[in-house]
Design a protein around this motif. Structure first.
Motif, short mmCIF file in Angstrom:
data_model
loop_
_atom_site.label_atom_id
_atom_site.label_comp_id
_atom_site.label_asym_id
_atom_site.label_seq_id
_atom_site.Cartn_x
_atom_site.Cartn_y
_atom_site.Cartn_z
N GLY A 1 -0.98 1.24 1.39
CA GLY A 1 -2.07 1.59 0.48
C GLY A 1 -1.58 1.82 -0.93
O GLY A 1 -0.78 1.05 -1.48
N ALA A 2 -2.05 2.90 -1.55
CA ALA A 2 -1.67 3.22 -2.93
C ALA A 2 -0.17 3.48 -3.05
O ALA A 2 0.45 3.15 -4.07
N ALA A 3 0.43 4.04 -1.99
CA ALA A 3 1.87 4.31 -2.02
C ALA A 3 2.67 3.02 -2.13
O ALA A 3 3.69 2.96 -2.82
N ALA A 4 2.21 1.98 -1.43
CA ALA A 4 2.89 0.69 -1.49
C ALA A 4 2.82 0.10 -2.89
O ALA A 4 3.81 -0.43 -3.41
N GLU A 5 1.66 0.21 -3.51
CA GLU A 5 1.51 -0.36 -4.85
C GLU A 5 2.35 0.40 -5.88
O GLU A 5 2.89 -0.20 -6.81
N ARG A 6 2.46 1.70 -5.70
CA ARG A 6 3.32 2.46 -6.61
C ARG A 6 4.79 2.10 -6.40
O ARG A 6 5.54 1.96 -7.37
N ARG A 7 5.18 1.95 -5.16
CA ARG A 7 6.60 1.72 -4.87
C ARG A 7 7.02 0.29 -5.17
O ARG A 7 8.08 0.05 -5.76
N LYS B 1 4.93 -2.22 -6.60
CA LYS B 1 4.21 -2.83 -7.73
C LYS B 1 3.33 -4.00 -7.32
O LYS B 1 3.03 -4.88 -8.15
N ALA B 2 2.90 -4.01 -6.08
CA ALA B 2 1.98 -5.04 -5.59
C ALA B 2 1.40 -4.53 -4.28
O ALA B 2 2.04 -3.73 -3.58
N PRO B 3 0.20 -4.97 -3.91
CA PRO B 3 -0.44 -4.44 -2.70
C PRO B 3 0.09 -5.07 -1.42
O PRO B 3 0.64 -6.18 -1.43
N TYR B 4 -0.08 -4.34 -0.34
CA TYR B 4 0.15 -4.86 1.01
C TYR B 4 -1.22 -5.14 1.60
O TYR B 4 -2.07 -4.25 1.69
N LEU B 5 -1.46 -6.41 2.01
CA LEU B 5 -2.76 -6.81 2.53
C LEU B 5 -2.63 -7.33 3.95
O LEU B 5 -1.59 -7.87 4.35
N VAL B 6 -3.72 -7.20 4.71
CA VAL B 6 -3.88 -7.92 5.97
C VAL B 6 -5.16 -8.74 5.85
O VAL B 6 -6.16 -8.27 5.31
N ALA B 7 -5.11 -9.97 6.35
CA ALA B 7 -6.22 -10.89 6.12
C ALA B 7 -6.30 -11.91 7.23
O ALA B 7 -5.36 -12.07 8.03
N HIS B 8 -7.40 -12.62 7.29
CA HIS B 8 -7.51 -13.77 8.17
C HIS B 8 -6.84 -14.95 7.48
O HIS B 8 -7.00 -15.16 6.28
N ARG B 9 -6.08 -15.71 8.24
CA ARG B 9 -5.36 -16.85 7.66
C ARG B 9 -6.31 -17.81 6.95
O ARG B 9 -5.99 -18.35 5.89
N ALA B 10 -7.48 -18.03 7.54
CA ALA B 10 -8.43 -18.95 6.92
C ALA B 10 -8.91 -18.44 5.57
O ALA B 10 -9.21 -19.23 4.67
N ASP B 11 -8.99 -17.13 5.40
CA ASP B 11 -9.43 -16.57 4.12
C ASP B 11 -8.39 -16.81 3.03
O ASP B 11 -8.74 -17.05 1.87
N ASP C 1 13.77 1.63 3.31
CA ASP C 1 14.48 0.59 4.06
C ASP C 1 13.90 -0.79 3.83
O ASP C 1 14.57 -1.80 4.12
N MET C 2 12.66 -0.86 3.33
CA MET C 2 12.00 -2.15 3.11
C MET C 2 12.02 -2.59 1.65
O MET C 2 11.43 -3.60 1.29
N ASP C 3 12.70 -1.84 0.79
CA ASP C 3 12.72 -2.18 -0.63
C ASP C 3 13.29 -3.58 -0.86
O ASP C 3 12.79 -4.33 -1.72
N TRP C 4 14.33 -3.96 -0.13
CA TRP C 4 14.95 -5.27 -0.33
C TRP C 4 13.98 -6.40 -0.02
O TRP C 4 14.07 -7.49 -0.60
N LEU C 5 13.05 -6.14 0.90
CA LEU C 5 12.10 -7.17 1.32
C LEU C 5 10.83 -7.14 0.48
O LEU C 5 10.46 -8.13 -0.15
N TYR C 6 10.17 -5.99 0.44
CA TYR C 6 8.88 -5.91 -0.23
C TYR C 6 9.01 -5.81 -1.75
O TYR C 6 8.10 -6.21 -2.48
N GLY C 7 10.12 -5.29 -2.23
CA GLY C 7 10.31 -5.15 -3.66
C GLY C 7 10.88 -6.38 -4.34
O GLY C 7 11.07 -6.39 -5.56
#
Length: 406
Positions: free
Chosen positions: A91-97, A99-109, A389-395
Protein backbone atom coordinates in the motif's frame (compact mmCIF):
# COMPACT_ATOMS: atom_id res chain seq x y z
CA UNK A 1 16.88 2.24 -36.44
CA UNK A 2 15.10 5.16 -38.10
CA UNK A 3 15.03 3.75 -41.64
CA UNK A 4 13.88 0.19 -40.84
CA UNK A 5 11.32 -0.82 -38.22
CA UNK A 6 11.75 -3.14 -35.29
CA UNK A 7 9.73 -6.31 -35.91
CA UNK A 8 8.26 -8.16 -32.91
CA UNK A 9 6.72 -11.64 -32.77
CA UNK A 10 4.01 -11.72 -30.10
CA UNK A 11 1.50 -9.17 -28.82
CA UNK A 12 1.53 -10.25 -25.20
CA UNK A 13 2.87 -8.26 -22.28
CA UNK A 14 6.50 -8.52 -23.41
CA UNK A 15 5.84 -7.64 -27.05
CA UNK A 16 3.52 -4.72 -26.37
CA UNK A 17 5.85 -3.27 -23.74
CA UNK A 18 8.76 -3.53 -26.16
CA UNK A 19 6.74 -1.76 -28.85
CA UNK A 20 5.88 1.12 -26.51
CA UNK A 21 9.48 1.33 -25.30
CA UNK A 22 10.89 1.65 -28.84
CA UNK A 23 8.14 4.01 -29.98
CA UNK A 24 9.06 6.20 -27.00
CA UNK A 25 12.37 6.78 -28.80
CA UNK A 26 10.73 7.50 -32.15
CA UNK A 27 11.36 4.04 -33.61
CA UNK A 28 8.71 2.40 -35.82
CA UNK A 29 7.51 -1.04 -34.71
CA UNK A 30 5.56 -3.84 -36.36
CA UNK A 31 4.06 -6.54 -34.15
CA UNK A 32 2.97 -9.88 -35.61
CA UNK A 33 0.65 -11.93 -33.38
CA UNK A 34 -0.07 -15.52 -34.43
CA UNK A 35 -3.48 -15.60 -32.74
CA UNK A 36 -6.29 -14.28 -34.95
CA UNK A 37 -7.75 -12.43 -31.96
CA UNK A 38 -5.84 -10.45 -29.37
CA UNK A 39 -6.74 -12.10 -26.11
CA UNK A 40 -4.75 -12.95 -23.01
CA UNK A 41 -5.01 -16.28 -21.27
CA UNK A 42 -4.56 -16.53 -17.54
CA UNK A 43 -6.02 -14.80 -14.56
CA UNK A 44 -4.29 -12.69 -11.96
CA UNK A 45 -0.78 -11.32 -11.83
CA UNK A 46 1.24 -9.27 -9.40
CA UNK A 47 2.93 -6.07 -10.55
CA UNK A 48 5.62 -5.12 -8.08
CA UNK A 49 7.17 -1.61 -8.01
CA UNK A 50 10.03 -2.55 -10.34
CA UNK A 51 7.37 -3.19 -13.02
CA UNK A 52 4.90 -0.40 -12.23
CA UNK A 53 7.76 2.12 -12.32
CA UNK A 54 8.26 1.22 -15.99
CA UNK A 55 4.54 1.13 -16.77
CA UNK A 56 4.33 4.66 -15.40
CA UNK A 57 7.10 5.84 -17.71
CA UNK A 58 5.23 4.31 -20.67
CA UNK A 59 1.94 5.97 -19.74
CA UNK A 60 0.24 2.66 -18.92
CA UNK A 61 0.05 2.78 -15.13
CA UNK A 62 -2.90 5.13 -14.97
CA UNK A 63 -4.94 2.88 -17.28
CA UNK A 64 -4.23 -0.41 -15.51
CA UNK A 65 -4.68 1.18 -12.07
CA UNK A 66 -8.36 1.75 -12.78
CA UNK A 67 -9.06 -1.99 -12.62
CA UNK A 68 -6.16 -3.07 -10.40
CA UNK A 69 -5.97 -3.25 -6.60
CA UNK A 70 -3.24 -1.86 -4.35
CA UNK A 71 -3.00 -4.52 -1.62
CA UNK A 72 -2.19 -3.51 1.91
CA UNK A 73 0.32 -6.29 2.55
CA UNK A 74 1.75 -9.64 1.55
CA UNK A 75 0.75 -12.13 4.25
CA UNK A 76 2.00 -15.68 4.89
CA UNK A 77 -0.39 -18.02 6.70
CA UNK A 78 -0.15 -21.61 7.85
CA UNK A 79 -2.64 -23.63 5.78
CA UNK A 80 -3.30 -26.05 8.64
CA UNK A 81 -3.91 -23.53 11.43
CA UNK A 82 -4.51 -20.28 9.48
CA UNK A 83 -2.01 -18.59 11.82
CA UNK A 84 -0.27 -15.59 10.30
CA UNK A 85 3.46 -16.25 10.00
CA UNK A 86 4.68 -13.05 8.37
CA UNK A 87 3.53 -9.75 6.88
CA UNK A 88 5.24 -7.42 4.41
CA UNK A 89 3.59 -3.97 4.32
CA UNK A 90 2.55 -2.71 0.90
CA UNK A 91 0.00 0.00 0.00
CA UNK A 92 1.22 3.48 0.94
CA UNK A 93 4.25 1.98 2.68
CA UNK A 94 5.37 0.36 -0.57
CA UNK A 95 5.08 3.62 -2.47
CA UNK A 96 7.08 5.46 0.16
CA UNK A 97 9.79 2.82 0.26
CA UNK A 98 10.08 1.86 -3.42
CA UNK A 99 8.69 5.04 -5.07
CA UNK A 100 6.12 3.09 -7.09
CA UNK A 101 2.95 1.14 -6.26
CA UNK A 102 2.50 -2.59 -5.82
CA UNK A 103 -0.55 -3.73 -7.82
CA UNK A 104 -2.51 -6.92 -8.35
CA UNK A 105 -4.55 -7.16 -11.53
CA UNK A 106 -6.13 -9.43 -14.07
CA UNK A 107 -3.68 -10.24 -16.85
CA UNK A 108 -6.23 -9.25 -19.48
CA UNK A 109 -6.59 -5.81 -17.89
CA UNK A 110 -2.86 -5.18 -18.20
CA UNK A 111 -2.80 -6.32 -21.82
CA UNK A 112 -5.82 -4.14 -22.57
CA UNK A 113 -4.05 -1.09 -21.11
CA UNK A 114 -0.92 -1.82 -23.16
CA UNK A 115 -3.04 -2.21 -26.30
CA UNK A 116 -4.75 1.11 -25.73
CA UNK A 117 -1.44 2.92 -25.55
CA UNK A 118 -0.05 0.98 -28.54
CA UNK A 119 -3.12 1.83 -30.65
CA UNK A 120 -2.60 5.51 -29.87
CA UNK A 121 0.92 5.49 -31.31
CA UNK A 122 1.31 6.14 -35.05
CA UNK A 123 4.65 4.33 -34.83
CA UNK A 124 3.15 0.96 -33.85
CA UNK A 125 1.41 -1.41 -36.28
CA UNK A 126 -0.15 -4.71 -35.11
CA UNK A 127 -1.21 -7.59 -37.36
CA UNK A 128 -3.03 -10.69 -36.10
CA UNK A 129 -3.14 -14.21 -37.49
CA UNK A 130 0.45 -13.66 -38.63
CA UNK A 131 3.42 -15.92 -37.93
CA UNK A 132 7.06 -15.07 -38.40
CA UNK A 133 8.54 -17.87 -40.49
CA UNK A 134 12.18 -17.01 -41.10
CA UNK A 135 14.58 -14.21 -40.21
CA UNK A 136 17.62 -13.86 -42.47
CA UNK A 137 20.54 -11.49 -41.89
CA UNK A 138 21.39 -9.08 -44.70
CA UNK A 139 24.06 -6.47 -45.20
CA UNK A 140 22.03 -3.68 -43.61
CA UNK A 141 19.51 -5.43 -41.39
CA UNK A 142 17.20 -8.40 -41.46
CA UNK A 143 14.78 -9.92 -43.95
CA UNK A 144 11.72 -11.19 -42.05
CA UNK A 145 9.25 -13.50 -43.79
CA UNK A 146 5.73 -13.46 -42.38
CA UNK A 147 2.93 -15.96 -43.06
CA UNK A 148 -0.60 -14.55 -42.91
CA UNK A 149 -3.67 -16.18 -44.41
CA UNK A 150 -1.53 -18.61 -46.39
CA UNK A 151 0.43 -15.80 -48.02
CA UNK A 152 4.09 -15.13 -47.31
CA UNK A 153 5.35 -11.54 -47.30
CA UNK A 154 8.80 -10.13 -46.63
CA UNK A 155 9.75 -7.18 -44.43
CA UNK A 156 13.01 -5.37 -43.83
CA UNK A 157 13.84 -4.87 -40.15
CA UNK A 158 16.59 -3.29 -38.10
CA UNK A 159 15.92 -5.68 -35.20
CA UNK A 160 13.78 -8.77 -34.62
CA UNK A 161 12.38 -9.38 -31.13
CA UNK A 162 10.93 -12.78 -30.23
CA UNK A 163 8.32 -12.13 -27.55
CA UNK A 164 6.27 -15.23 -28.33
CA UNK A 165 6.28 -16.78 -24.89
CA UNK A 166 7.22 -20.07 -23.32
CA UNK A 167 6.23 -22.04 -26.43
CA UNK A 168 8.37 -19.75 -28.60
CA UNK A 169 8.85 -20.84 -32.20
CA UNK A 170 11.54 -18.19 -32.60
CA UNK A 171 13.93 -19.52 -29.97
CA UNK A 172 15.67 -21.57 -32.67
CA UNK A 173 16.83 -18.35 -34.33
CA UNK A 174 19.47 -17.68 -31.68
CA UNK A 175 20.71 -21.21 -31.06
CA UNK A 176 19.72 -24.88 -30.96
CA UNK A 177 15.96 -25.34 -31.06
CA UNK A 178 15.39 -26.19 -27.43
CA UNK A 179 11.85 -26.63 -26.17
CA UNK A 180 10.66 -25.51 -22.79
CA UNK A 181 10.69 -28.13 -20.06
CA UNK A 182 7.99 -29.16 -17.61
CA UNK A 183 9.02 -28.04 -14.13
CA UNK A 184 7.18 -30.81 -12.27
CA UNK A 185 4.68 -28.30 -10.86
CA UNK A 186 1.05 -27.64 -11.75
CA UNK A 187 -0.80 -24.38 -11.16
CA UNK A 188 -4.51 -24.61 -10.32
CA UNK A 189 -6.39 -21.38 -10.99
CA UNK A 190 -9.86 -20.04 -10.42
CA UNK A 191 -11.57 -16.78 -9.52
CA UNK A 192 -14.49 -16.18 -7.20
CA UNK A 193 -16.81 -13.17 -6.90
CA UNK A 194 -16.16 -11.27 -3.70
CA UNK A 195 -19.87 -10.49 -3.34
CA UNK A 196 -20.90 -14.16 -3.05
CA UNK A 197 -21.09 -16.88 -0.45
CA UNK A 198 -17.67 -18.12 -1.57
CA UNK A 199 -16.35 -14.60 -1.26
CA UNK A 200 -17.63 -14.36 2.29
CA UNK A 201 -16.02 -17.71 3.12
CA UNK A 202 -12.74 -16.40 1.75
CA UNK A 203 -13.04 -13.15 3.74
CA UNK A 204 -13.36 -15.24 6.90
CA UNK A 205 -9.96 -16.81 6.19
CA UNK A 206 -7.93 -13.68 5.50
CA UNK A 207 -8.27 -10.06 4.51
CA UNK A 208 -9.59 -9.36 1.02
CA UNK A 209 -7.16 -6.44 0.83
CA UNK A 210 -3.95 -8.50 0.96
CA UNK A 211 -1.92 -10.94 -1.08
CA UNK A 212 -2.10 -14.08 1.06
CA UNK A 213 -0.02 -17.23 0.64
CA UNK A 214 -1.15 -20.33 2.54
CA UNK A 215 1.84 -22.57 3.38
CA UNK A 216 1.69 -26.38 3.43
CA UNK A 217 4.17 -29.21 2.69
CA UNK A 218 2.02 -30.55 -0.16
CA UNK A 219 0.98 -27.31 -1.83
CA UNK A 220 0.79 -23.57 -1.44
CA UNK A 221 -2.09 -21.32 -2.40
CA UNK A 222 -1.86 -17.63 -3.28
CA UNK A 223 -4.96 -15.42 -3.15
CA UNK A 224 -5.51 -11.75 -3.87
CA UNK A 225 -8.17 -9.35 -5.18
CA UNK A 226 -8.50 -8.39 -8.85
CA UNK A 227 -10.95 -6.52 -11.07
CA UNK A 228 -11.08 -3.45 -8.83
CA UNK A 229 -11.71 -5.69 -5.83
CA UNK A 230 -14.83 -7.37 -7.26
CA UNK A 231 -13.17 -10.79 -7.60
CA UNK A 232 -10.52 -12.85 -5.84
CA UNK A 233 -7.87 -14.72 -7.79
CA UNK A 234 -6.88 -18.11 -6.35
CA UNK A 235 -3.91 -20.11 -7.58
CA UNK A 236 -2.62 -23.26 -5.93
CA UNK A 237 0.63 -25.05 -6.78
CA UNK A 238 1.17 -28.80 -6.46
CA UNK A 239 3.62 -31.36 -7.80
CA UNK A 240 2.24 -33.19 -10.80
CA UNK A 241 2.83 -34.62 -14.23
CA UNK A 242 2.69 -32.74 -17.51
CA UNK A 243 -0.84 -32.80 -18.93
CA UNK A 244 0.15 -31.57 -22.40
CA UNK A 245 2.33 -29.04 -24.14
CA UNK A 246 -0.38 -26.44 -24.04
CA UNK A 247 -1.42 -23.56 -21.85
CA UNK A 248 -4.20 -25.00 -19.78
CA UNK A 249 -7.23 -27.21 -19.44
CA UNK A 250 -10.09 -27.74 -17.04
CA UNK A 251 -9.66 -30.82 -14.93
CA UNK A 252 -10.94 -32.58 -11.86
CA UNK A 253 -9.54 -30.97 -8.72
CA UNK A 254 -9.11 -34.29 -6.92
CA UNK A 255 -5.32 -34.12 -7.12
CA UNK A 256 -5.41 -30.68 -5.54
CA UNK A 257 -7.64 -31.87 -2.71
CA UNK A 258 -5.34 -34.81 -2.01
CA UNK A 259 -2.35 -32.48 -1.82
CA UNK A 260 -4.23 -30.42 0.76
CA UNK A 261 -4.46 -33.25 3.28
CA UNK A 262 -4.31 -31.78 6.79
CA UNK A 263 -5.41 -28.31 5.73
CA UNK A 264 -7.74 -26.22 7.90
CA UNK A 265 -11.35 -27.33 7.25
CA UNK A 266 -12.46 -23.85 6.22
CA UNK A 267 -9.73 -23.62 3.58
CA UNK A 268 -10.46 -27.15 2.32
CA UNK A 269 -14.15 -26.32 2.06
CA UNK A 270 -13.38 -23.18 0.06
CA UNK A 271 -11.29 -25.17 -2.44
CA UNK A 272 -13.99 -27.83 -2.70
CA UNK A 273 -16.67 -25.30 -3.51
CA UNK A 274 -14.64 -22.94 -5.71
CA UNK A 275 -14.12 -23.65 -9.37
CA UNK A 276 -14.08 -24.81 -11.99
CA UNK A 277 -10.33 -25.09 -11.56
CA UNK A 278 -8.09 -24.70 -14.60
CA UNK A 279 -4.78 -26.52 -14.37
CA UNK A 280 -1.64 -25.13 -15.97
CA UNK A 281 1.58 -27.13 -16.40
CA UNK A 282 4.46 -24.86 -15.41
CA UNK A 283 7.19 -24.94 -18.05
CA UNK A 284 10.59 -23.31 -17.79
CA UNK A 285 13.32 -22.31 -20.23
CA UNK A 286 17.02 -22.71 -19.48
CA UNK A 287 18.13 -19.08 -18.95
CA UNK A 288 21.77 -19.91 -19.65
CA UNK A 289 21.02 -20.46 -23.35
CA UNK A 290 21.64 -17.59 -25.79
CA UNK A 291 19.07 -14.79 -25.87
CA UNK A 292 20.61 -12.77 -28.69
CA UNK A 293 22.33 -13.08 -32.06
CA UNK A 294 24.77 -10.49 -33.33
CA UNK A 295 22.74 -10.18 -36.53
CA UNK A 296 20.01 -8.38 -34.57
CA UNK A 297 17.76 -11.11 -33.15
CA UNK A 298 16.78 -11.12 -29.47
CA UNK A 299 14.51 -13.12 -27.16
CA UNK A 300 12.69 -11.43 -24.29
CA UNK A 301 10.32 -12.51 -21.53
CA UNK A 302 9.26 -16.13 -21.34
CA UNK A 303 10.79 -16.87 -24.75
CA UNK A 304 14.19 -16.22 -23.18
CA UNK A 305 13.81 -17.29 -19.55
CA UNK A 306 10.39 -18.64 -18.55
CA UNK A 307 10.56 -19.38 -14.83
CA UNK A 308 8.30 -20.76 -12.15
CA UNK A 309 6.13 -18.02 -10.62
CA UNK A 310 7.23 -18.39 -7.02
CA UNK A 311 8.74 -14.90 -6.88
CA UNK A 312 5.70 -13.44 -8.71
CA UNK A 313 8.06 -11.84 -11.24
CA UNK A 314 7.19 -13.36 -14.62
CA UNK A 315 5.39 -10.30 -15.98
CA UNK A 316 7.82 -7.94 -14.25
CA UNK A 317 10.88 -9.56 -15.84
CA UNK A 318 9.26 -9.33 -19.29
CA UNK A 319 8.51 -5.65 -18.72
CA UNK A 320 12.07 -5.02 -17.52
CA UNK A 321 13.49 -6.89 -20.52
CA UNK A 322 11.46 -4.88 -23.01
CA UNK A 323 12.16 -1.46 -21.56
CA UNK A 324 15.89 -1.96 -21.03
CA UNK A 325 16.33 -3.50 -24.48
CA UNK A 326 14.93 -0.40 -26.18
CA UNK A 327 17.15 1.91 -24.13
CA UNK A 328 20.25 -0.21 -24.76
CA UNK A 329 19.77 -0.49 -28.52
CA UNK A 330 18.80 3.13 -29.11
CA UNK A 331 21.77 4.37 -27.08
CA UNK A 332 24.34 2.22 -28.90
CA UNK A 333 26.34 2.89 -32.03
CA UNK A 334 26.73 -0.85 -32.59
CA UNK A 335 23.65 -3.06 -32.20
CA UNK A 336 25.60 -6.31 -31.78
CA UNK A 337 27.60 -4.86 -28.88
CA UNK A 338 24.43 -3.44 -27.32
CA UNK A 339 22.67 -6.80 -27.46
CA UNK A 340 25.65 -8.57 -25.92
CA UNK A 341 25.89 -6.09 -23.06
CA UNK A 342 22.12 -6.10 -22.51
CA UNK A 343 22.01 -9.90 -22.38
CA UNK A 344 24.85 -10.09 -19.88
CA UNK A 345 23.22 -7.52 -17.60
CA UNK A 346 19.77 -9.09 -17.79
CA UNK A 347 21.02 -12.62 -17.14
CA UNK A 348 22.49 -11.56 -13.80
CA UNK A 349 19.21 -9.97 -12.75
CA UNK A 350 16.97 -12.82 -13.96
CA UNK A 351 19.17 -15.47 -12.31
CA UNK A 352 18.89 -13.68 -8.95
CA UNK A 353 15.10 -13.51 -9.28
CA UNK A 354 14.95 -17.23 -10.15
CA UNK A 355 17.00 -18.06 -7.04
CA UNK A 356 14.57 -16.06 -4.91
CA UNK A 357 11.67 -18.00 -6.41
CA UNK A 358 13.36 -21.32 -5.63
CA UNK A 359 13.97 -20.19 -2.04
CA UNK A 360 10.31 -19.20 -1.66
CA UNK A 361 9.14 -22.57 -2.95
CA UNK A 362 11.44 -24.42 -0.55
CA UNK A 363 10.29 -22.35 2.42
CA UNK A 364 6.58 -22.46 1.61
CA UNK A 365 6.56 -26.27 1.27
CA UNK A 366 8.75 -26.93 4.31
CA UNK A 367 7.77 -29.69 6.75
CA UNK A 368 8.98 -30.96 10.12
CA UNK A 369 12.06 -29.31 11.65
CA UNK A 370 12.60 -27.17 8.55
CA UNK A 371 9.11 -25.70 8.91
CA UNK A 372 9.77 -25.02 12.60
CA UNK A 373 13.00 -23.22 11.72
CA UNK A 374 11.18 -21.21 9.05
CA UNK A 375 8.48 -20.16 11.49
CA UNK A 376 11.06 -19.11 14.08
CA UNK A 377 12.97 -17.10 11.49
CA UNK A 378 9.80 -15.31 10.37
CA UNK A 379 8.75 -14.61 13.96
CA UNK A 380 12.05 -12.86 14.60
CA UNK A 381 11.79 -10.70 11.47
CA UNK A 382 9.85 -7.45 11.71
CA UNK A 383 7.61 -6.34 8.81
CA UNK A 384 10.08 -3.54 8.05
CA UNK A 385 12.96 -6.02 7.95
CA UNK A 386 11.05 -8.29 5.57
CA UNK A 387 10.37 -5.31 3.32
CA UNK A 388 14.05 -4.35 3.37
CA UNK A 389 14.89 -7.84 2.13
CA UNK A 390 13.01 -6.96 -1.08
CA UNK A 391 14.76 -3.65 -1.77
CA UNK A 392 17.05 -5.23 -4.39
CA UNK A 393 14.01 -6.50 -6.29
CA UNK A 394 11.28 -3.92 -5.85
CA UNK A 395 13.55 -0.89 -5.61
CA UNK A 396 15.32 -1.67 -8.90
CA UNK A 397 15.31 1.06 -11.55
CA UNK A 398 16.27 0.66 -15.23
CA UNK A 399 19.98 1.20 -15.97
CA UNK A 400 20.92 4.52 -17.51
CA UNK A 401 21.93 3.17 -20.90
CA UNK A 402 21.28 6.51 -22.57
CA UNK A 403 23.67 8.14 -20.13
CA UNK A 404 26.33 5.60 -21.02
CA UNK A 405 26.19 3.71 -17.74
CA UNK A 406 25.08 0.11 -17.11
Amino acid sequence: MQSRPVVIAGAGIAGLTAALAFARHGVSVRIHERSPVLEEVGAGLQLSPNATRILDRLGVLDLVSASAVRPEAVVLRDAATLVERARVPLGAAAERRWKAPYLVAHRADLQSALLVRASESPLIEITTGATVDTVEPQANGLNVSVMQGGIVSHEQASLFIAADGVWSASRRLVGPHEKSRFSGELAWRTTIPVDSELGRQFAALTSLATVTTFLHPGFHLVAYPIRAGHAANLVAFTPGTAIAEQWSGETDAGALRRAMHGTAPALSRLVDEAGPWTVWPLHTVDPSRPWTAASGIVLIGDAAHAMTPFAAQGAAMAIEDAYTLADAVVAASNTADALSQWEAARKVRVAKVARRGALNHFAWHAAGPVALARNLFLRLKSPASLAADMDWLYGWTPPDWLGGRL
